[in-house]
Design a protein around this motif. Structure first.
Motif, PDB file in Angstrom:
ATOM      1  N   THR A   1       0.863  -1.180   0.000  1.00  0.00           N
ATOM      2  CA  THR A   1       0.000   0.000   0.000  1.00  0.00           C
ATOM      3  C   THR A   1       0.899   1.229   0.000  1.00  0.00           C
ATOM      4  N   ALA A   2       0.309   2.395  -0.160  1.00  0.00           N
ATOM      5  CA  ALA A   2       1.089   3.643  -0.155  1.00  0.00           C
ATOM      6  C   ALA A   2       1.788   3.838   1.190  1.00  0.00           C
ATOM      7  N   ASP A   3       1.103   3.525   2.292  1.00  0.00           N
ATOM      8  CA  ASP A   3       1.714   3.666   3.623  1.00  0.00           C
ATOM      9  C   ASP A   3       2.877   2.701   3.808  1.00  0.00           C
ATOM     10  N   GLU A   4       2.716   1.474   3.343  1.00  0.00           N
ATOM     11  CA  GLU A   4       3.781   0.482   3.477  1.00  0.00           C
ATOM     12  C   GLU A   4       4.997   0.884   2.644  1.00  0.00           C
ATOM     13  N   ARG A   5       4.743   1.391   1.451  1.00  0.00           N
ATOM     14  CA  ARG A   5       5.838   1.844   0.593  1.00  0.00           C
ATOM     15  C   ARG A   5       6.596   2.991   1.249  1.00  0.00           C
ATOM     16  N   GLN A   6       5.856   3.913   1.870  1.00  0.00           N
ATOM     17  CA  GLN A   6       6.487   5.053   2.543  1.00  0.00           C
ATOM     18  C   GLN A   6       7.321   4.578   3.741  1.00  0.00           C
TER      19      GLN A   6
ATOM     20  N   VAL B   1      25.235  -1.354  -1.613  1.00  0.00           N
ATOM     21  CA  VAL B   1      24.894  -2.339  -0.590  1.00  0.00           C
ATOM     22  C   VAL B   1      23.406  -2.647  -0.695  1.00  0.00           C
ATOM     23  N   LYS B   2      23.057  -3.899  -0.405  1.00  0.00           N
ATOM     24  CA  LYS B   2      21.650  -4.320  -0.410  1.00  0.00           C
ATOM     25  C   LYS B   2      21.230  -4.620   1.022  1.00  0.00           C
ATOM     26  N   ARG B   3      20.072  -4.112   1.410  1.00  0.00           N
ATOM     27  CA  ARG B   3      19.508  -4.394   2.726  1.00  0.00           C
ATOM     28  C   ARG B   3      18.029  -4.697   2.562  1.00  0.00           C
ATOM     29  N   TYR B   4      17.473  -5.362   3.552  1.00  0.00           N
ATOM     30  CA  TYR B   4      16.063  -5.716   3.550  1.00  0.00           C
ATOM     31  C   TYR B   4      15.391  -4.871   4.625  1.00  0.00           C
ATOM     32  N   CYS B   5      14.544  -3.948   4.196  1.00  0.00           N
ATOM     33  CA  CYS B   5      13.953  -2.969   5.101  1.00  0.00           C
ATOM     34  C   CYS B   5      12.476  -3.267   5.349  1.00  0.00           C
ATOM     35  N   GLY B   6      12.055  -3.008   6.586  1.00  0.00           N
ATOM     36  CA  GLY B   6      10.688  -3.282   6.983  1.00  0.00           C
ATOM     37  C   GLY B   6       9.699  -2.295   6.390  1.00  0.00           C
ATOM     38  N   TYR B   7       8.485  -2.786   6.177  1.00  0.00           N
ATOM     39  CA  TYR B   7       7.410  -1.911   5.694  1.00  0.00           C
ATOM     40  C   TYR B   7       6.177  -1.978   6.577  1.00  0.00           C
ATOM     41  N   THR B   8       6.263  -2.678   7.698  1.00  0.00           N
ATOM     42  CA  THR B   8       5.142  -2.725   8.640  1.00  0.00           C
ATOM     43  C   THR B   8       5.537  -1.967   9.902  1.00  0.00           C
ATOM     44  N   PRO B   9       4.575  -1.496  10.688  1.00  0.00           N
ATOM     45  CA  PRO B   9       4.920  -0.771  11.919  1.00  0.00           C
ATOM     46  C   PRO B   9       5.741  -1.629  12.890  1.00  0.00           C
ATOM     47  N   GLU B  10       5.595  -2.945  12.834  1.00  0.00           N
ATOM     48  CA  GLU B  10       6.325  -3.831  13.736  1.00  0.00           C
ATOM     49  C   GLU B  10       7.790  -3.984  13.352  1.00  0.00           C
ATOM     50  N   LEU B  11       8.106  -3.847  12.064  1.00  0.00           N
ATOM     51  CA  LEU B  11       9.481  -4.029  11.591  1.00  0.00           C
ATOM     52  C   LEU B  11      10.092  -2.683  11.256  1.00  0.00           C
ATOM     53  N   VAL B  12      10.902  -2.191  12.150  1.00  0.00           N
ATOM     54  CA  VAL B  12      11.546  -0.893  11.964  1.00  0.00           C
ATOM     55  C   VAL B  12      13.007  -1.132  11.637  1.00  0.00           C
ATOM     56  N   GLY B  13      13.506  -0.429  10.639  1.00  0.00           N
ATOM     57  CA  GLY B  13      14.911  -0.541  10.272  1.00  0.00           C
ATOM     58  C   GLY B  13      15.143  -1.514   9.137  1.00  0.00           C
ATOM     59  N   CYS B  14      16.438  -1.852   8.955  1.00  0.00           N
ATOM     60  CA  CYS B  14      16.859  -2.716   7.865  1.00  0.00           C
ATOM     61  C   CYS B  14      17.757  -3.821   8.397  1.00  0.00           C
ATOM     62  N   SER B  15      17.814  -4.908   7.647  1.00  0.00           N
ATOM     63  CA  SER B  15      18.602  -6.069   8.034  1.00  0.00           C
ATOM     64  C   SER B  15      19.414  -6.536   6.829  1.00  0.00           C
ATOM     65  N   ASP B  16      20.497  -7.268   7.090  1.00  0.00           N
ATOM     66  CA  ASP B  16      21.264  -7.825   5.979  1.00  0.00           C
ATOM     67  C   ASP B  16      20.750  -9.200   5.563  1.00  0.00           C
ATOM     68  N   GLU B  17      19.699  -9.688   6.236  1.00  0.00           N
ATOM     69  CA  GLU B  17      19.090 -10.969   5.876  1.00  0.00           C
ATOM     70  C   GLU B  17      17.607 -10.759   5.559  1.00  0.00           C
ATOM     71  N   ASP B  18      17.104 -11.529   4.603  1.00  0.00           N
ATOM     72  CA  ASP B  18      15.697 -11.415   4.196  1.00  0.00           C
ATOM     73  C   ASP B  18      14.823 -12.338   5.022  1.00  0.00           C
ATOM     74  N   THR B  19      15.046 -12.329   6.322  1.00  0.00           N
ATOM     75  CA  THR B  19      14.242 -13.136   7.226  1.00  0.00           C
ATOM     76  C   THR B  19      13.898 -12.309   8.464  1.00  0.00           C
ATOM     77  N   VAL B  20      12.813 -12.658   9.095  1.00  0.00           N
ATOM     78  CA  VAL B  20      12.378 -11.981  10.322  1.00  0.00           C
ATOM     79  C   VAL B  20      12.660 -12.920  11.474  1.00  0.00           C
ATOM     80  N   LYS B  21      13.362 -12.428  12.467  1.00  0.00           N
ATOM     81  CA  LYS B  21      13.715 -13.274  13.628  1.00  0.00           C
ATOM     82  C   LYS B  21      12.767 -13.045  14.765  1.00  0.00           C
TER      83      LYS B  21
END
Length: 124
Positions: free
Chosen positions: A44-49, A104-124
């Protein structure tokens, strides 16, 4: 000689017809259906932002280098690769200690629960 030239032209024409007939434009409904089957979540637009904000916080912070503090730059976040885990792929430029910048490639959150970026495409 004429037969081989004619045969080559006919073969090229048949290949062109086959390629063109297989490349039809998808309707929006077909695209959504294909993404759902591939388990791709359209943001959604909010998730993209949120993804953009998280990407900028990681890449555009001040990085310590021998030359002083330098800022990185966010290139893009690809919302099309979202796969329901709350992360999208973002790329950017980060200053290097030896000078210059590195992509550099990072995996960044798009939900309110996931803030920031990670070097892995998994949620711990």
């Amino acid at each position: 000689m004429k037969k081989s030239v004619f045969a080559r032209i006919a073969a090229v024409a048949l290949m062109a017809i086959a390629v063109l007939s297989g490349c039809k434009e998808q309707t929006p409904e077909e695209k959504i259906k294909a993404q759902t089957q591939d388990k791709v979540h359209a943001l959604t637009a909010d998730e993209r932002q949120r993804a953009q904000i998280n990407g900028k916080q990681f890449f555009e912070k001040e990085w310590k280098t021998p030359a002083g503090l330098e800022r990185g730059a966010l290139n893009e976040c690809r919302p099309s690769d979202s796969n329901y885990n709350g992360l999208v792929t973002c790329t950017g430029m980060v200053p290097q200690i030896t000078g210059g910048y590195k992509e550099v490639k990072r995996y960044c959150g798009y939900t309110p629960e996931l803030v920031g970026c990670s070097d892995e495409d998994t949620v711990k």
